[in-house]
Design a protein around this motif. Sequence first.
Motif, mmCIF file in Angstrom:
data_model
loop_
_atom_site.group_PDB
_atom_site.id
_atom_site.type_symbol
_atom_site.label_atom_id
_atom_site.label_comp_id
_atom_site.label_asym_id
_atom_site.label_seq_id
_atom_site.Cartn_x
_atom_site.Cartn_y
_atom_site.Cartn_z
ATOM 1 N N ASN A 1 0.407 3.284 2.477
ATOM 2 C CA ASN A 1 0.378 3.037 3.915
ATOM 3 C C ASN A 1 1.661 2.303 4.305
ATOM 4 O OD1 ASN A 1 -0.139 2.246 6.533
ATOM 5 N ND2 ASN A 1 -2.230 1.569 6.104
ATOM 6 N N LYS A 2 2.509 2.955 5.071
ATOM 7 C CA LYS A 2 3.818 2.375 5.381
ATOM 8 C C LYS A 2 3.741 1.119 6.244
ATOM 9 C CE LYS A 2 5.753 4.619 9.385
ATOM 10 N NZ LYS A 2 6.936 3.985 9.827
ATOM 11 N N ILE A 3 2.572 0.803 6.756
ATOM 12 C CA ILE A 3 2.436 -0.391 7.590
ATOM 13 C C ILE A 3 2.870 -1.655 6.835
ATOM 14 C CG2 ILE A 3 0.027 -0.883 7.012
ATOM 15 C CD1 ILE A 3 -0.372 -1.653 9.933
ATOM 16 N N TYR A 4 2.654 -1.672 5.531
ATOM 17 C CA TYR A 4 3.017 -2.848 4.739
ATOM 18 C C TYR A 4 4.531 -3.051 4.693
ATOM 19 C CZ TYR A 4 -1.833 -2.929 3.273
ATOM 20 O OH TYR A 4 -3.207 -3.004 3.262
ATOM 21 N N PHE A 5 5.276 -1.995 4.951
ATOM 22 C CA PHE A 5 6.731 -2.083 4.971
ATOM 23 C C PHE A 5 7.257 -2.277 6.388
ATOM 24 C CE2 PHE A 5 5.571 0.257 1.179
ATOM 25 C CZ PHE A 5 6.309 -0.402 0.209
ATOM 26 N N ASP A 6 6.415 -2.063 7.385
ATOM 27 C CA ASP A 6 6.819 -2.204 8.779
ATOM 28 C C ASP A 6 6.737 -3.647 9.268
ATOM 29 O OD1 ASP A 6 7.248 0.508 8.926
ATOM 30 O OD2 ASP A 6 5.344 0.956 9.910
ATOM 31 N N TYR A 7 5.923 -4.454 8.639
ATOM 32 C CA TYR A 7 5.726 -5.845 9.049
ATOM 33 C C TYR A 7 6.095 -6.755 7.886
ATOM 34 C CZ TYR A 7 3.132 -4.024 13.025
ATOM 35 O OH TYR A 7 2.781 -3.374 14.161
ATOM 36 N N GLY A 8 7.174 -7.484 8.018
ATOM 37 C CA GLY A 8 7.579 -8.412 6.969
ATOM 38 C C GLY A 8 7.921 -7.698 5.673
ATOM 39 N N ASP A 9 7.832 -8.431 4.603
ATOM 40 C CA ASP A 9 8.130 -7.904 3.267
ATOM 41 C C ASP A 9 6.859 -7.676 2.458
ATOM 42 O OD1 ASP A 9 10.855 -7.924 3.663
ATOM 43 O OD2 ASP A 9 11.117 -9.949 2.886
ATOM 44 N N PHE A 10 5.761 -7.487 3.131
ATOM 45 C CA PHE A 10 4.479 -7.366 2.435
ATOM 46 C C PHE A 10 4.478 -6.236 1.411
ATOM 47 C CE2 PHE A 10 3.150 -8.714 6.880
ATOM 48 C CZ PHE A 10 3.253 -10.059 6.593
ATOM 49 N N GLY A 11 4.987 -5.084 1.787
ATOM 50 C CA GLY A 11 4.999 -3.940 0.875
ATOM 51 C C GLY A 11 5.800 -4.228 -0.385
ATOM 52 N N TYR A 12 6.913 -4.925 -0.234
ATOM 53 C CA TYR A 12 7.761 -5.234 -1.389
ATOM 54 C C TYR A 12 7.095 -6.250 -2.317
ATOM 55 C CZ TYR A 12 10.923 -2.744 1.591
ATOM 56 O OH TYR A 12 11.465 -1.779 2.388
ATOM 57 N N GLU A 13 6.403 -7.204 -1.718
ATOM 58 C CA GLU A 13 5.672 -8.184 -2.528
ATOM 59 C C GLU A 13 4.533 -7.504 -3.290
ATOM 60 O OE1 GLU A 13 4.513 -11.493 -0.066
ATOM 61 O OE2 GLU A 13 6.460 -11.460 0.924
ATOM 62 N N MET A 14 3.844 -6.593 -2.612
ATOM 63 C CA MET A 14 2.764 -5.846 -3.271
ATOM 64 C C MET A 14 3.327 -4.950 -4.375
ATOM 65 S SD MET A 14 0.626 -4.962 0.200
ATOM 66 C CE MET A 14 -0.354 -3.660 -0.526
ATOM 67 N N LEU A 15 4.476 -4.373 -4.118
ATOM 68 C CA LEU A 15 5.111 -3.506 -5.106
ATOM 69 C C LEU A 15 5.474 -4.290 -6.362
ATOM 70 C CD1 LEU A 15 5.922 -0.568 -5.505
ATOM 71 C CD2 LEU A 15 8.143 -1.126 -4.518
ATOM 72 N N ASP A 16 5.879 -5.545 -6.212
ATOM 73 C CA ASP A 16 6.176 -6.394 -7.377
ATOM 74 C C ASP A 16 4.934 -6.592 -8.239
ATOM 75 O OD1 ASP A 16 8.855 -6.703 -6.738
ATOM 76 O OD2 ASP A 16 8.565 -8.642 -5.751
ATOM 77 N N VAL A 17 3.792 -6.841 -7.602
ATOM 78 C CA VAL A 17 2.542 -7.020 -8.346
ATOM 79 C C VAL A 17 2.133 -5.700 -8.994
ATOM 80 C CG1 VAL A 17 0.111 -7.703 -8.211
ATOM 81 C CG2 VAL A 17 1.806 -8.869 -6.779
ATOM 82 N N PHE A 18 2.278 -4.621 -8.261
ATOM 83 C CA PHE A 18 1.964 -3.282 -8.766
ATOM 84 C C PHE A 18 2.797 -2.976 -10.014
ATOM 85 C CE2 PHE A 18 2.676 1.437 -8.189
ATOM 86 C CZ PHE A 18 1.403 1.836 -8.537
ATOM 87 N N LYS A 19 4.076 -3.297 -9.957
ATOM 88 C CA LYS A 19 4.976 -3.068 -11.098
ATOM 89 C C LYS A 19 4.563 -3.923 -12.294
ATOM 90 C CE LYS A 19 9.043 -4.868 -10.936
ATOM 91 N NZ LYS A 19 10.422 -5.226 -10.580
#
Length: 139
Positions: free
Chosen positions: A89-107
């Motif tokens: 869901n691209k919304i996590y990348f549209d607001y703040g750095d949430f998607g990138y932080e989640m991606l770090d945990v995912f990795k």
Amino acid sequence: MEIAHDLYGFYAKANEFIKKNNFKDVFAITGPMLKASMEAITESDDSNGQLGGFINDVISLFAVVADLSEAARALKEQVFFFLKDELDNKIYFDYGDFGYEMLDVFKKLALQLSNTEEFLSFYGCTIIKAPKQILRLSP
């Protein structure tokens, strides 16, 4: 913002569960908290950053579960696949750095779970879907 204040009660409960090594309930709370707070941030004025800060705190709970050796592998797999689904869901990348932080945990979970193929497959799809965003992931 009242909603952020209300959600922090759930966040406090999740932290209590961590202290009691009750990681299953941490995940049971954090998934819905993340979804609800992302929905709220898209529909409200968060100019004071309170809701955004809360979302960062929720994502940090996923990171805590990922980091703890006491957390069961099956639970970490649930978190891994939850994050995979949410990161679509691209919304996590549209607001703040949430998607990138989640991606770090995912990795991190992909490495722990020896699930690098799943991560790389997802990562490849992300590059195709969002080429501008993926540039921020490079070291």
